[in-house]
Design a protein around this motif. Structure first.
Motif, PDB file in Angstrom:
ATOM      1  N   UNK A   1      11.957 -24.692  17.165  1.00  0.00           N
ATOM      2  CA  UNK A   1      12.474 -25.951  17.662  1.00  0.00           C
ATOM      3  C   UNK A   1      11.512 -27.104  17.494  1.00  0.00           C
ATOM      4  N   UNK A   2      12.087 -28.281  17.460  1.00  0.00           N
ATOM      5  CA  UNK A   2      11.339 -29.527  17.398  1.00  0.00           C
ATOM      6  C   UNK A   2      11.717 -30.312  18.648  1.00  0.00           C
ATOM      7  N   UNK A   3      10.777 -30.485  19.542  1.00  0.00           N
ATOM      8  CA  UNK A   3      11.071 -31.116  20.839  1.00  0.00           C
ATOM      9  C   UNK A   3      11.634 -32.525  20.668  1.00  0.00           C
TER      10      UNK A   3
ATOM     11  N   UNK B   1      19.156 -26.275  20.183  1.00  0.00           N
ATOM     12  CA  UNK B   1      18.819 -25.312  21.241  1.00  0.00           C
ATOM     13  C   UNK B   1      18.594 -23.928  20.634  1.00  0.00           C
ATOM     14  N   UNK B   2      19.438 -23.537  19.683  1.00  0.00           N
ATOM     15  CA  UNK B   2      19.254 -22.226  19.067  1.00  0.00           C
ATOM     16  C   UNK B   2      17.960 -22.165  18.266  1.00  0.00           C
TER      17      UNK B   2
ATOM     18  N   UNK C   1      18.924 -35.245  20.231  1.00  0.00           N
ATOM     19  CA  UNK C   1      20.278 -34.688  20.361  1.00  0.00           C
ATOM     20  C   UNK C   1      20.782 -34.774  21.799  1.00  0.00           C
ATOM     21  N   UNK C   2      19.896 -34.588  22.774  1.00  0.00           N
ATOM     22  CA  UNK C   2      20.292 -34.757  24.180  1.00  0.00           C
ATOM     23  C   UNK C   2      20.752 -36.187  24.433  1.00  0.00           C
TER      24      UNK C   2
END
Length: 93
Positions: free
Chosen positions: A42-44, A34-35, A50-51
């Protein structure tokens, strides 16, 4: 093998304290992703991964300490209602 069986075996094999440590590690990895997003790096796909990991460990934590999805849903519904009331109140001012 059902999801609950897999979680149960992991908890039985590794012990609940160790699975809780894994949960903390997964939460930290999500925070890191997220950071990265906040910094524009970020890499979607990594965020999605991770989610998913966090959802898996959340289920393990719930199972390990005896929390039901119904209990979590009750709190989630309460918090969503509170958010709705907050934003409705903000809109009036």
């Amino acid at each position: 093998m059902k999801m609950e069986e897999i979680y149960g075996k992991m908890i039985e094999q590794n012990g609940l304290p160790n699975q809780l440590v894994v949960a903390v590690e997964e939460y930290a990895e999500l925070i890191k992703e997220v950071t990265k997003f906040l910094r524009g790096k970020g890499n979607k796909l990594k965020l999605i991964e991770e989610l998913a990991d966090v959802e898996v460990v959340n289920d393990q934590v719930m199972m390990g300490v005896g929390i039901t999805k119904k209990q979590v849903k009750m709190f989630k519904d309460f918090k969503l209602k509170r958010l709705e009331e907050f934003y409705l109140k903000e809109k009036e001012t």
